[in-house]
Design an enzyme around this catalytic site. Structure first.
Site, mmCIF file in Angstrom:
data_model
loop_
_atom_site.group_PDB
_atom_site.id
_atom_site.type_symbol
_atom_site.label_atom_id
_atom_site.label_comp_id
_atom_site.label_asym_id
_atom_site.label_seq_id
_atom_site.Cartn_x
_atom_site.Cartn_y
_atom_site.Cartn_z
ATOM 1 N N HIS A 304 0.867 -1.181 0.000
ATOM 2 C CA HIS A 304 0.000 0.000 0.000
ATOM 3 C C HIS A 304 0.908 1.237 0.000
ATOM 4 C CE1 HIS A 304 -3.627 2.324 1.407
ATOM 5 N NE2 HIS A 304 -2.665 3.132 1.775
ATOM 6 N N HIS A 347 -0.109 3.672 11.621
ATOM 7 C CA HIS A 347 1.087 4.523 11.649
ATOM 8 C C HIS A 347 0.939 5.702 12.597
ATOM 9 C CE1 HIS A 347 0.178 7.952 8.610
ATOM 10 N NE2 HIS A 347 -0.949 7.424 8.974
ATOM 11 N N GLU A 353 -3.111 15.125 10.385
ATOM 12 C CA GLU A 353 -4.007 14.741 9.303
ATOM 13 C C GLU A 353 -5.455 15.051 9.671
ATOM 14 O OE1 GLU A 353 -3.413 10.584 8.598
ATOM 15 O OE2 GLU A 353 -1.251 10.727 8.748
ATOM 16 N N TYR A 362 -15.347 5.171 3.469
ATOM 17 C CA TYR A 362 -13.878 5.166 3.441
ATOM 18 C C TYR A 362 -13.382 3.790 3.873
ATOM 19 C CZ TYR A 362 -9.092 6.565 4.598
ATOM 20 O OH TYR A 362 -7.729 6.664 4.667
ATOM 21 N N HIS A 377 -6.300 13.135 13.109
ATOM 22 C CA HIS A 377 -5.224 12.342 13.696
ATOM 23 C C HIS A 377 -4.024 13.276 13.787
ATOM 24 C CE1 HIS A 377 -7.851 9.171 11.750
ATOM 25 N NE2 HIS A 377 -7.971 8.999 13.047
ATOM 26 N N HIS A 383 -2.847 5.789 14.553
ATOM 27 C CA HIS A 383 -4.176 5.527 13.997
ATOM 28 C C HIS A 383 -4.043 4.461 12.923
ATOM 29 C CE1 HIS A 383 -2.303 8.802 11.742
ATOM 30 N NE2 HIS A 383 -2.956 8.380 10.672
HETATM 31 FE FE LIG Z 1 -2.584 8.687 8.605
#
Ligand SMILES: [Fe+2]
Length: 451
Positions: A304, A347, A353, A362, A377, A383
């Site tokens: 990803h 991460h 963010e 989502y 976040h 998160h």
């Molecule tokens: Fe993130």
């Protein structure tokens, strides 16, 4: 090489492509446009007398000495000094600017909000702006603020400009018209607009009530990201950005101009509309962009990629590779990666963010992150997918899979974001958001090969 010597062998477009609907295509182009024939001087900027008795005036969006100056020459009925008089301070209590740290609101945490509901109140673009977070410092021109707007009423003889910021507008519901000095932008969900710093405009409701998100950029202007090895195509293509053709009004009515300046609001009274630019040329102009033209590029074998691969626009901070703000889009796309945990990984991030949902679902949060909702976040706070998303993605049969009906975005900034009192106390915060990771279980028991 044979060159055509007779110009009549060349085919010329009768009308520049894109002008027919009132917009001109291209990002950061040097445009020229006139609402009356001959209003735009040719070959020079400041003729001794402008046609139609217009005044010439420059709007500078960058320092004169910038490497690539962004400025626009306007030919207008009155110069801007006539659109400004003594200023009176006013208060717009819901529109906040950084630095803004609220004593009894904790910004440290992972937060999510339901859509801020409409009320019975009549709200304009100015009174309906609700600041959620602020970051950086408006006085030193670094950082940003995120807002939700709730608009039910058109501004009539009221106008606005922000000396503090350019505004990136992301509608989620309803349609708005931005009648600006440089022309008209009509905006609806799945489109975005950038209103430059210093540009005077009013906002009208075409289809209400209107709700959406705003990123107020205190710093350097948004630009297209360097694509690097991706090459010259895909992501956001410059031709899909549209700036309006010139439009003006000659209306002599008592009018109010509100100015945002160093985080404060002031009004000034004038006797006419300031939207009086008959012709203009330059590269400092409002622009809109249809998010449906964003061409996502992604992993086609495994893993990803970082979300930065979905950057639509970036506002530099002065530190190469570290944006003041990135505007990132998560839209419909195919997932084809083999032997891969496909949703966003867990991460922690030095960048903070702030996400919003424009429509659909989502992939990392199938429940709870709904259209009109937001999540934050913040800097270095962990998160990732919730339990449901983790289990589903860990056990799925990995064929080609289309993420359909999904459009979310992120305002990502290098600065920590501080919640306003509205975000912490009034907006519909989901108190149980932090619990979405509660049921993630320990699977490790020391057995090798266990999955
Ligand atoms: Fe993130």
């Amino acid at each position: 090489m044979n060159r055509p010597t007779d110009p009549h062998t060349l085919t010329q477009a009768a009308t520049p492509v894109g002008t027919t609907e009132g917009y001109m295509p291209g990002f950061g182009n040097d445009f020229e446009t006139e609402a009356l024939p001959g209003a735009l001087p040719q070959g020079m900027n400041s003729p001794q007398k402008c046609n139609y008795g217009l005044y010439g005036e420059q709007l500078s969006g960058t320092a004169f000495t910038a490497e690539r100056p962004e400025r626009t020459w306007c030919y207008r009925i009155r110069p801007s000094v006539k659109h400004s008089h003594r200023y009176n301070r006013i208060d717009l209590p819901y529109w906040k600017s950084a630095p803004h740290v609220v004593e009894d609101v904790t910004s440290l945490g992972q937060y999510r909000w339901d859509p801020v509901p409409h009320t019975e109140d009549k709200l304009t673009w100015l009174t309906g702006m609700r600041t959620m977070t602020t970051a950086g410092d408006v006085n030193t021109q670094v950082g940003m603020a995120s807002h939700i707007y709730l608009v039910t009423e058109s501004m009539r003889d009221d106008y606005f400009f922000s000396a503090d910021s350019e505004l990136l507008v992301v509608p989620q519901e309803g349609r708005l018209r931005f009648a600006t000095e440089l022309g008209i932008i009509d905006l609806e969900p799945k489109e975005i607009a950038i209103i430059p710093r210093g540009l005077v405009y009013r906002v009208e409701v075409l289809d209400g009530p209107a709700r959406g998100f705003v990123c107020e950029n205190y710093g350097q202007k948004f630009e297209l990201p360097g694509r690097g090895p991706i090459g010259a195509n895909c992501m956001a293509n410059p031709r899909d950005f549209k700036s309006p053709v010139a439009a003006f009004e000659d209306r002599e009515v008592p009018s109010t101009v509100t100015v945002k300046w160093c985080g404060q609001f002031h009004t000034t009274k004038i006797g006419h509309s300031p939207l009086d630019v008959v012709a203009w040329h330059g590269n400092y102009a409002p622009v809109k962009y249809d998010l449906r033209t964003y061409c996502p590029v992604g992993a086609i074998l495994f893993d990803h990629p970082d979300p930065s691969i979905f950057t639509v626009l970036t506002a530099p901070s002065g530190v190469p590779g570290t944006a003041n703000i990135d505007f990132v889009l998560f839209r419909e796309r195919w997932m084809v990666m083999e032997d891969t945990f496909r949703p966003p990984w867990y991460h922690k991030n030095i960048m903070s963010e702030l996400m919003g949902n424009i429509y659909g679902q989502y992939d990392a949060k199938p429940q709870g992150f709904v259209p009109g909702g937001m999540s934050l976040h913040n800097m270095m706070l962990p998160h990732g997918p919730d339990k449901e998303a983790f289990e589903k993605a860990s056990n799925a049969n990995l064929g080609p899979d289309k993420l359909d009906r999904t459009m979310s975005f992120m305002f990502e900034t290098r600065f920590p974001q501080h919640l306003t009192e509205f975000a912490g106390k009034e907006a519909p915060m989901q108190d149980d958001y932090i619990d979405c990771w509660e049921s993630l279980e320990k699977k490790f028991d020391g057995t090798p090969g266990k999955k």
